[in-house]
Motif scaffolding. Sequence first.
Motif, PDB file in Angstrom:
ATOM      1  N   GLY A 141     -15.439 -36.476 -44.270  1.00 50.79           N
ATOM      2  CA  GLY A 141     -14.258 -35.785 -44.580  1.00 50.79           C
ATOM      3  C   GLY A 141     -14.047 -34.569 -43.793  1.00 50.79           C
ATOM      4  N   ILE A 142     -15.123 -34.013 -43.253  1.00 48.02           N
ATOM      5  CA  ILE A 142     -14.978 -32.484 -42.260  1.00 48.02           C
ATOM      6  C   ILE A 142     -14.389 -33.101 -41.277  1.00 48.02           C
ATOM      7  CG2 ILE A 142     -16.418 -30.750 -41.114  1.00 48.02           C
ATOM      8  CD1 ILE A 142     -18.236 -30.905 -43.540  1.00 48.02           C
ATOM      9  N   THR A 143     -14.894 -34.086 -40.458  1.00 52.71           N
ATOM     10  CA  THR A 143     -14.205 -34.527 -39.382  1.00 52.71           C
ATOM     11  C   THR A 143     -12.802 -34.958 -39.419  1.00 52.71           C
ATOM     12  OG1 THR A 143     -16.584 -35.343 -38.611  1.00 52.71           O
ATOM     13  CG2 THR A 143     -14.627 -36.284 -37.314  1.00 52.71           C
ATOM     14  N   ARG A 144     -12.506 -35.493 -40.334  1.00 55.20           N
ATOM     15  CA  ARG A 144     -11.007 -35.856 -40.760  1.00 55.20           C
ATOM     16  C   ARG A 144     -10.095 -34.726 -40.833  1.00 55.20           C
ATOM     17  NH1 ARG A 144     -10.432 -40.824 -44.683  1.00 55.20           N
ATOM     18  NH2 ARG A 144      -8.487 -40.782 -43.833  1.00 55.20           N
ATOM     19  N   THR A 174      -6.456 -31.535 -38.062  1.00 59.77           N
ATOM     20  CA  THR A 174      -5.444 -31.039 -38.843  1.00 59.77           C
ATOM     21  C   THR A 174      -5.603 -29.448 -38.890  1.00 59.77           C
ATOM     22  OG1 THR A 174      -5.205 -33.028 -40.271  1.00 59.77           O
ATOM     23  CG2 THR A 174      -4.019 -31.098 -41.117  1.00 59.77           C
ATOM     24  N   ARG A 175      -6.552 -28.806 -39.141  1.00 56.58           N
ATOM     25  CA  ARG A 175      -6.565 -27.475 -39.283  1.00 56.58           C
ATOM     26  C   ARG A 175      -6.586 -26.866 -37.817  1.00 56.58           C
ATOM     27  NH1 ARG A 175     -12.095 -27.457 -42.706  1.00 56.58           N
ATOM     28  NH2 ARG A 175     -11.207 -27.862 -44.618  1.00 56.58           N
ATOM     29  N   SER A 176      -7.143 -27.611 -36.948  1.00 55.08           N
ATOM     30  CA  SER A 176      -6.763 -27.218 -35.601  1.00 55.08           C
ATOM     31  C   SER A 176      -5.446 -27.113 -35.001  1.00 55.08           C
ATOM     32  CB  SER A 176      -7.712 -28.214 -34.605  1.00 55.08           C
ATOM     33  OG  SER A 176      -7.468 -27.813 -33.112  1.00 55.08           O
ATOM     34  N   ASP A 177      -4.621 -28.249 -35.285  1.00 50.36           N
ATOM     35  CA  ASP A 177      -3.388 -28.096 -34.983  1.00 50.36           C
ATOM     36  C   ASP A 177      -2.686 -27.023 -35.865  1.00 50.36           C
ATOM     37  OD1 ASP A 177      -3.701 -30.193 -33.445  1.00 50.36           O
ATOM     38  OD2 ASP A 177      -2.904 -31.765 -35.219  1.00 50.36           O
ATOM     39  N   LEU A 215     -15.650 -29.272 -34.703  1.00 53.81           N
ATOM     40  CA  LEU A 215     -15.039 -29.840 -33.541  1.00 53.81           C
ATOM     41  C   LEU A 215     -15.641 -29.410 -32.060  1.00 53.81           C
ATOM     42  CD1 LEU A 215     -11.309 -29.954 -34.399  1.00 53.81           C
ATOM     43  CD2 LEU A 215     -12.878 -31.859 -34.485  1.00 53.81           C
ATOM     44  N   ARG A 216     -16.099 -27.982 -31.921  1.00 51.75           N
ATOM     45  CA  ARG A 216     -16.609 -27.818 -30.809  1.00 51.75           C
ATOM     46  C   ARG A 216     -18.103 -28.533 -30.506  1.00 51.75           C
ATOM     47  NH1 ARG A 216     -14.462 -22.421 -32.111  1.00 51.75           N
ATOM     48  NH2 ARG A 216     -16.763 -21.796 -32.605  1.00 51.75           N
ATOM     49  N   THR A 217     -18.712 -28.505 -31.708  1.00 59.70           N
ATOM     50  CA  THR A 217     -20.100 -29.291 -31.597  1.00 59.70           C
ATOM     51  C   THR A 217     -20.119 -30.848 -31.332  1.00 59.70           C
ATOM     52  OG1 THR A 217     -20.991 -27.870 -33.182  1.00 59.70           O
ATOM     53  CG2 THR A 217     -22.248 -30.066 -33.015  1.00 59.70           C
ATOM     54  N   LEU A 218     -18.856 -31.559 -31.894  1.00 63.36           N
ATOM     55  CA  LEU A 218     -18.539 -32.889 -31.770  1.00 63.36           C
ATOM     56  C   LEU A 218     -18.183 -33.056 -30.112  1.00 63.36           C
ATOM     57  CD1 LEU A 218     -16.778 -34.136 -34.652  1.00 63.36           C
ATOM     58  CD2 LEU A 218     -19.091 -34.611 -34.086  1.00 63.36           C
ATOM     59  N   ASP A 219     -17.423 -32.037 -29.525  1.00 63.04           N
ATOM     60  CA  ASP A 219     -17.015 -32.114 -28.114  1.00 63.04           C
ATOM     61  C   ASP A 219     -18.202 -31.991 -27.282  1.00 63.04           C
ATOM     62  OD1 ASP A 219     -14.550 -32.341 -29.000  1.00 63.04           O
ATOM     63  OD2 ASP A 219     -13.995 -30.077 -28.312  1.00 63.04           O
ATOM     64  N   ARG A 220     -19.252 -30.978 -27.725  1.00 63.83           N
ATOM     65  CA  ARG A 220     -20.388 -31.014 -26.781  1.00 63.83           C
ATOM     66  C   ARG A 220     -21.435 -32.215 -26.814  1.00 63.83           C
ATOM     67  NH1 ARG A 220     -20.920 -25.345 -29.358  1.00 63.83           N
ATOM     68  NH2 ARG A 220     -19.703 -24.037 -27.972  1.00 63.83           N
ATOM     69  N   LEU A 221     -21.064 -32.851 -27.920  1.00 60.52           N
ATOM     70  CA  LEU A 221     -21.973 -33.901 -27.881  1.00 60.52           C
ATOM     71  C   LEU A 221     -21.253 -35.361 -27.319  1.00 60.52           C
ATOM     72  CD1 LEU A 221     -23.557 -33.640 -31.725  1.00 60.52           C
ATOM     73  CD2 LEU A 221     -24.704 -33.337 -29.454  1.00 60.52           C
TER      74      LEU A 221
END
Length: 54
Positions: A22-25, A29-32, A42-48
């Motif tokens: 849910g957080i990932t989905r 939208t929040r970023s946009d 999202l930054r954590t997912l990008d780093r991984l």
Amino acid sequence: MPSPSLRTAREHRTRRRGIGIGITRRSPTRSDRDEGRREPWLRTLDRLGLGFGS
């Protein structure tokens, strides 16, 4: 039929997974909405190497 403790553990894992999904989905939208600023999740997912290029 699984024992009550086993069933409870399985349900707990499923709930945690659902929260992460849910957080990932919601994050893109929040970023946009926030002019492209990516939140910490999202930054954590990008780093991984798991992030979404939008």
